[in-house]
Scaffold this motif. Sequence first.
Motif, PDB file in Angstrom:
ATOM      1  N   VAL A  12      91.213  58.186  78.187  1.00 22.51           N
ATOM      2  CA  VAL A  12      90.583  58.166  79.518  1.00 22.51           C
ATOM      3  C   VAL A  12      89.526  59.271  79.613  1.00 22.51           C
ATOM      4  CG1 VAL A  12      90.969  58.499  81.996  1.00 22.51           C
ATOM      5  CG2 VAL A  12      92.547  57.091  80.664  1.00 22.51           C
ATOM      6  N   ALA A  13      89.856  60.477  79.168  1.00 20.77           N
ATOM      7  CA  ALA A  13      88.900  61.587  79.211  1.00 20.77           C
ATOM      8  C   ALA A  13      87.673  61.273  78.366  1.00 20.77           C
ATOM      9  CB  ALA A  13      89.565  62.873  78.715  1.00 20.77           C
ATOM     10  N   GLY A  14      87.890  60.714  77.201  1.00 17.17           N
ATOM     11  CA  GLY A  14      86.778  60.366  76.325  1.00 17.17           C
ATOM     12  C   GLY A  14      85.881  59.300  76.921  1.00 17.17           C
ATOM     13  N   PHE A  15      86.494  58.302  77.558  1.00 14.04           N
ATOM     14  CA  PHE A  15      85.719  57.248  78.217  1.00 14.04           C
ATOM     15  C   PHE A  15      84.796  57.850  79.268  1.00 14.04           C
ATOM     16  CE2 PHE A  15      85.151  54.381  81.794  1.00 14.04           C
ATOM     17  CZ  PHE A  15      84.616  53.253  81.173  1.00 14.04           C
ATOM     18  N   LEU A  16      85.362  58.693  80.122  1.00 10.45           N
ATOM     19  CA  LEU A  16      84.568  59.318  81.186  1.00 10.45           C
ATOM     20  C   LEU A  16      83.459  60.197  80.612  1.00 10.45           C
ATOM     21  CD1 LEU A  16      87.412  60.217  83.690  1.00 10.45           C
ATOM     22  CD2 LEU A  16      85.714  58.387  83.907  1.00 10.45           C
ATOM     23  N   GLY A  17      83.802  60.986  79.617  1.00 10.75           N
ATOM     24  CA  GLY A  17      82.811  61.878  79.009  1.00 10.75           C
ATOM     25  C   GLY A  17      81.710  61.120  78.287  1.00 10.75           C
ATOM     26  N   ALA A  18      82.078  60.093  77.543  1.00 15.84           N
ATOM     27  CA  ALA A  18      81.094  59.338  76.772  1.00 15.84           C
ATOM     28  C   ALA A  18      80.136  58.570  77.673  1.00 15.84           C
ATOM     29  CB  ALA A  18      81.799  58.385  75.813  1.00 15.84           C
ATOM     30  N   PHE A  19      80.673  57.955  78.701  1.00 18.35           N
ATOM     31  CA  PHE A  19      79.828  57.144  79.567  1.00 18.35           C
ATOM     32  C   PHE A  19      79.157  57.951  80.680  1.00 18.35           C
ATOM     33  CE2 PHE A  19      82.094  53.736  77.448  1.00 18.35           C
ATOM     34  CZ  PHE A  19      81.030  52.907  77.131  1.00 18.35           C
ATOM     35  N   ALA A  25      70.504  57.133  81.251  1.00 18.36           N
ATOM     36  CA  ALA A  25      69.779  56.106  80.504  1.00 18.36           C
ATOM     37  C   ALA A  25      69.283  55.006  81.442  1.00 18.36           C
ATOM     38  CB  ALA A  25      70.671  55.519  79.411  1.00 18.36           C
ATOM     39  N   LEU A  26      70.138  54.564  82.349  1.00 15.81           N
ATOM     40  CA  LEU A  26      69.750  53.513  83.289  1.00 15.81           C
ATOM     41  C   LEU A  26      68.634  53.973  84.220  1.00 15.81           C
ATOM     42  CD1 LEU A  26      73.250  52.023  84.156  1.00 15.81           C
ATOM     43  CD2 LEU A  26      71.511  51.080  82.610  1.00 15.81           C
ATOM     44  N   LYS A  27      68.684  55.223  84.635  1.00 13.41           N
ATOM     45  CA  LYS A  27      67.639  55.765  85.511  1.00 13.41           C
ATOM     46  C   LYS A  27      66.289  55.815  84.792  1.00 13.41           C
ATOM     47  CE  LYS A  27      66.688  59.676  88.617  1.00 13.41           C
ATOM     48  NZ  LYS A  27      65.281  59.394  88.642  1.00 13.41           N
ATOM     49  N   ILE A  28      66.307  56.209  83.533  1.00 15.13           N
ATOM     50  CA  ILE A  28      65.067  56.249  82.755  1.00 15.13           C
ATOM     51  C   ILE A  28      64.493  54.844  82.621  1.00 15.13           C
ATOM     52  CG2 ILE A  28      64.050  56.708  80.487  1.00 15.13           C
ATOM     53  CD1 ILE A  28      66.166  58.966  80.196  1.00 15.13           C
ATOM     54  N   ILE A  29      65.354  53.881  82.328  1.00 13.04           N
ATOM     55  CA  ILE A  29      64.900  52.497  82.180  1.00 13.04           C
ATOM     56  C   ILE A  29      64.348  51.977  83.510  1.00 13.04           C
ATOM     57  CG2 ILE A  29      65.681  50.125  81.774  1.00 13.04           C
ATOM     58  CD1 ILE A  29      67.716  51.412  79.735  1.00 13.04           C
ATOM     59  N   ARG A  30      65.075  52.222  84.598  1.00 11.79           N
ATOM     60  CA  ARG A  30      64.667  51.728  85.916  1.00 11.79           C
ATOM     61  C   ARG A  30      63.348  52.363  86.382  1.00 11.79           C
ATOM     62  NH1 ARG A  30      68.653  53.603  89.205  1.00 11.79           N
ATOM     63  NH2 ARG A  30      67.326  55.332  89.793  1.00 11.79           N
ATOM     64  N   ASP A  31      63.262  53.689  86.274  1.00 10.26           N
ATOM     65  CA  ASP A  31      62.086  54.405  86.789  1.00 10.26           C
ATOM     66  C   ASP A  31      60.931  54.468  85.792  1.00 10.26           C
ATOM     67  OD1 ASP A  31      63.690  54.837  88.972  1.00 10.26           O
ATOM     68  OD2 ASP A  31      64.050  56.967  88.541  1.00 10.26           O
ATOM     69  N   ASN A  68      83.619  59.965  70.777  1.00 14.49           N
ATOM     70  CA  ASN A  68      82.475  60.755  70.321  1.00 14.49           C
ATOM     71  C   ASN A  68      81.453  59.892  69.606  1.00 14.49           C
ATOM     72  OD1 ASN A  68      82.645  63.686  71.081  1.00 14.49           O
ATOM     73  ND2 ASN A  68      84.734  63.201  70.501  1.00 14.49           N
ATOM     74  N   ALA A  69      81.886  58.797  69.011  1.00 13.95           N
ATOM     75  CA  ALA A  69      80.925  57.828  68.479  1.00 13.95           C
ATOM     76  C   ALA A  69      80.125  57.221  69.633  1.00 13.95           C
ATOM     77  CB  ALA A  69      81.648  56.740  67.688  1.00 13.95           C
ATOM     78  N   VAL A  70      80.820  56.889  70.723  1.00 13.69           N
ATOM     79  CA  VAL A  70      80.137  56.334  71.902  1.00 13.69           C
ATOM     80  C   VAL A  70      79.217  57.396  72.515  1.00 13.69           C
ATOM     81  CG1 VAL A  70      80.461  55.416  74.238  1.00 13.69           C
ATOM     82  CG2 VAL A  70      81.954  54.655  72.370  1.00 13.69           C
ATOM     83  N   ALA A  72      77.780  59.970  71.095  1.00 14.32           N
ATOM     84  CA  ALA A  72      76.623  60.186  70.219  1.00 14.32           C
ATOM     85  C   ALA A  72      75.620  59.046  70.384  1.00 14.32           C
ATOM     86  CB  ALA A  72      77.071  60.300  68.761  1.00 14.32           C
ATOM     87  N   THR A  73      76.126  57.831  70.484  1.00 17.67           N
ATOM     88  CA  THR A  73      75.241  56.681  70.684  1.00 17.67           C
ATOM     89  C   THR A  73      74.502  56.784  72.010  1.00 17.67           C
ATOM     90  OG1 THR A  73      76.695  55.286  69.341  1.00 17.67           O
ATOM     91  CG2 THR A  73      75.169  54.159  70.846  1.00 17.67           C
ATOM     92  N   MET A  74      75.238  57.125  73.064  1.00 14.95           N
ATOM     93  CA  MET A  74      74.612  57.239  74.389  1.00 14.95           C
ATOM     94  C   MET A  74      73.559  58.346  74.402  1.00 14.95           C
ATOM     95  SD  MET A  74      75.974  54.831  76.118  1.00 14.95           S
ATOM     96  CE  MET A  74      75.499  55.218  77.763  1.00 14.95           C
ATOM     97  N   ALA A  75      73.869  59.498  73.807  1.00 13.65           N
ATOM     98  CA  ALA A  75      72.897  60.592  73.743  1.00 13.65           C
ATOM     99  C   ALA A  75      71.682  60.168  72.929  1.00 13.65           C
ATOM    100  CB  ALA A  75      73.538  61.842  73.150  1.00 13.65           C
ATOM    101  N   GLY A  76      71.930  59.434  71.846  1.00 10.25           N
ATOM    102  CA  GLY A  76      70.823  58.927  71.038  1.00 10.25           C
ATOM    103  C   GLY A  76      69.928  57.973  71.812  1.00 10.25           C
ATOM    104  N   VAL A  77      70.541  57.105  72.628  1.00  9.92           N
ATOM    105  CA  VAL A  77      69.767  56.183  73.455  1.00  9.92           C
ATOM    106  C   VAL A  77      68.884  56.958  74.432  1.00  9.92           C
ATOM    107  CG1 VAL A  77      69.963  54.462  75.316  1.00  9.92           C
ATOM    108  CG2 VAL A  77      71.339  54.218  73.230  1.00  9.92           C
TER     109      VAL A  77
END
Length: 88
Positions: A12-19, A25-31, A68-70, A72-77
């Motif tokens: 649960v902690a990892g899910f919250l932290g990763a996402f 990312a969504l804000k950058i895409i939207r704006d 942490n794989a998630v 890293a992917t999110m930070a990379g995006v």
Amino acid sequence: MHADGIEGIGLVAGFLGAFAYLPQALKIIRDRDASGVSALTYVMVLAAASLWFSYGLLRAAPSIILWNAVAATMAGVVLVLKFRQSKV
């Protein structure tokens, strides 16, 4: 994977932290604007998540590996979006 109570907390902690990086990312895409995003911050997040991922592999800790794989992917995006927006 052994999903006892402690591992459940990690999942649960990892899910919250990763996402936590998804709204950025969504804000950058939207704006279509990444000027307010610190590339250095996301490079550090990517490096940290990659190191935690490696640690998780060495310790055989599923929640650390997965999230942490998630992360890293999110930070990379976010970094890709940042650099792509900077060149426009």
